[in-house]
Scaffold this motif. Structure first.
Motif: not given
Ligand code: CA
Ligand code: CA
Ligand code: CA
Ligand code: CA
Length: 358
Positions: A54-57, A98-100
């Motif tokens: 999972d990505p975060a920008i 997951n990441v945010d």
């Molecule tokens: Ca994310």
């Protein structure tokens, strides 16, 4: 060679007839969809098998060219990438799923970007700070908000800008959801308090909160995805937005992300993992379905397409070309060119905008 690989290879040649063949999933009927191309891919993760998730920008406010992508390696930790896909930083901090992130979080008089990740080793919310000045990511001291969950899984953040409150949503594979409200102690420690709990009928993972509209979107992997109020006082009755039964999503329903435009406009993007596609909905409720697309091989840029996507993230921030109209980042389940460990693909948002009907 598996059928999937054969189909992926066929997509490379790019004739119209074969592109139609690319759209045939193994378990679903043919559904021709527009294909968009990734322009950049990140370095492969350091672990074989199903690892990138999972990505975060993070948008660098001082220099958009310095913006970063934070991706989870769910077997090992977090990896931070530059916009050209090169590796900027690695944190071997355990199984982050997951990441945010949210900008402008105040700790000890400093404004930092707060990054949260679901830590499957400890069943806690792991917290990190990205210092905009140094562009380095670091785990916060004694970070780990207890959840009491047994199999922590999905995670997303929500910021109520009017009230200046930041929240983390986490779920358990058993369907339980928790909303943690964050605060900072006098000693500068970030702590959490569970302010709302609810449950979905089966395994959830992907979620995303719309800060401006105060809405939360949650996926139920085998069923579909829902909308509800993001405030801790909002009703927890999930309102169905789309379902696998309706035929536009093929299980598992995975990552959910929100592209925001001024005036409450924009789109919701959802990973339809079972048929290697992405479904796009209007950002404004009732979130009308706009269209679907796939991410195919880019022969010219030598970047393979994306399949079996878990997490994704999207931004409308003005980044340097080719991402000046926004950026979509999707996890790729099979990094085939060259054959390597999993990674993330970067797609210019205008490619998607051109592909979906308006
Ligand atoms: Ca994310
Ligand atoms: Ca999943
Ligand atoms: Ca691929
Ligand atoms: Ca590749």
């Amino acid at each position: 060679m598996s059928l999937k690989v054969v189909v992926e290879r066929a997509c490379v040649t790019g004739t119209l007839a074969l592109l139609a063949a690319c759209t045939v999933g193994e378990s679903v009927a043919a559904r021709p969809l527009p294909v968009v191309m990734p322009l950049v891919e990140t370095e492969p993760v350091a672990t074989r098998g199903d690892a990138a998730d999972d990505p975060a920008i993070w948008i660098d406010p001082a220099d958009p060219a310095g913006s970063l992508i934070i991706g989870t390696n769910k077997k090992r930790g977090l990896d931070v990438y530059r916009l050209d896909g090169s590796l900027h930083q690695t944190l071997e901090v355990g199984r982050m799923n997951n990441v945010d992130l949210r900008d402008g979080f105040g700790i000890a008089g400093r404004s930092l970007t707060l990054v949260a990740a679901s830590d499957r080793d400890r069943n806690v919310i792991a917290l990190f700070a990205l210092d905009p000045a140094t562009r380095r990511l670091a785990m916060l001291p004694d970070s780990g908000l207890d959840t009491g969950l047994t199999e922590i899984y999905g995670l997303c953040m929500y910021e109520d800008r009017d009230r200046g409150r930041t929240y983390v949503f986490v779920n358990d594979k058993d369907g339980r959801y928790q909303q943690h409200e964050l605060s900072v102690t006098a000693e500068g420690r970030v702590v959490g308090r569970i302010v709302r709990e609810f449950r979905l009928g089966s395994q959830p993972e992907g979620c995303a909160a719309d800060d401006e509209l105060g809405l939360l979107y949650v996926g139920e992997e085998g069923v579909g995805f829902y909308r509800m109020g993001a405030a801790p006082t909002a009703p927890t009755e999930p309102i169905p937005v789309d379902t696998v039964a309706a035929g536009r999503l093929v299980a598992d329903v995975e990552g959910i992300a929100i592209l925001t435009r001024p005036g409450g406009r924009g789109y919701i993007v959802v990973s339809s993992q079972g048929d290697n596609s992405y479904a796009v909905y209007e950002r404004q409720p009732p979130n009308a379905y706009v269209g679907s697309f796939r991410v195919g091989d880019n022969e010219q840029a030598r970047v393979d397409g994306a399949s079996e996507t878990d997490g994704l993230e999207v931004t409308s921030a003005k980044l340097p070309p080719p991402f000046s109209s926004g950026l979509l980042v999707v996890q790729d389940g099979a990094n085939t060119r060259p054959r390597a460990a999993q990674n993330f693909k970067l797609v210019p948002w205008d490619e998607v905008e051109r592909a979906i009907p308006r």
